[in-house]
Scaffold this active site. Structure first.
Site, PDB file in Angstrom:
ATOM      1  N   GLU A 200      31.506  43.001  39.881  1.00  0.00           N
ATOM      2  CA  GLU A 200      31.765  44.280  39.206  1.00  0.00           C
ATOM      3  C   GLU A 200      31.655  44.141  37.697  1.00  0.00           C
ATOM      4  OE1 GLU A 200      35.297  43.710  42.081  1.00  0.00           O
ATOM      5  OE2 GLU A 200      33.717  42.465  41.220  1.00  0.00           O
TER       6      GLU A 200
ATOM      7  N   HIS B 297      33.289  38.255  38.136  1.00  0.00           N
ATOM      8  CA  HIS B 297      33.000  38.844  39.444  1.00  0.00           C
ATOM      9  C   HIS B 297      31.845  39.834  39.315  1.00  0.00           C
ATOM     10  CE1 HIS B 297      37.229  37.942  41.251  1.00  0.00           C
ATOM     11  NE2 HIS B 297      36.645  36.875  40.755  1.00  0.00           N
TER      12      HIS B 297
END
Length: 94
Positions: free
Chosen positions: A54, A52
């Site tokens: 992040e 992802h």
């Protein structure tokens, strides 16, 4: 929100555009790591089964992520792969 926060979020939105059309069924998300008023890491959602936004941004920042702020276009995800972290935790409990 201050003007600088808006600028960091705009950068995160620019990152999210890199994932546009490549992440279904996941949403395109962007993230930037900011330390001492400098972007030290950028990331966006990778294709399914990939990391992802992040995680990509934090990996790009490396040790510069310590003490930094993370700006993400969607609330940070609590999933690991396709499994919610709470399920991983509870699965290991007696």
């Amino acid at each position: 929100m201050g003007e600088q926060t808006n600028n960091w979020m705009a950068e995160a939105l620019n990152c999210a555009q890199q994932a546009q059309g490549r992440t279904s069924p996941n949403p395109p998300v962007g993230a930037v790591v900011v330390r001492n008023e400098q972007i030290v890491g950028r990331g966006w959602t990778q294709p399914p089964s990939g990391p992802h936004a992040e995680a990509v941004a934090l990996t790009a920042a490396g040790t510069a992520a310590q003490g930094a702020d993370l700006y993400v276009t969607l609330e940070p995800c609590t999933f690991w792969g396709r499994t919610h972290r709470d399920q991983l935790y509870h699965r290991d409990q007696p």
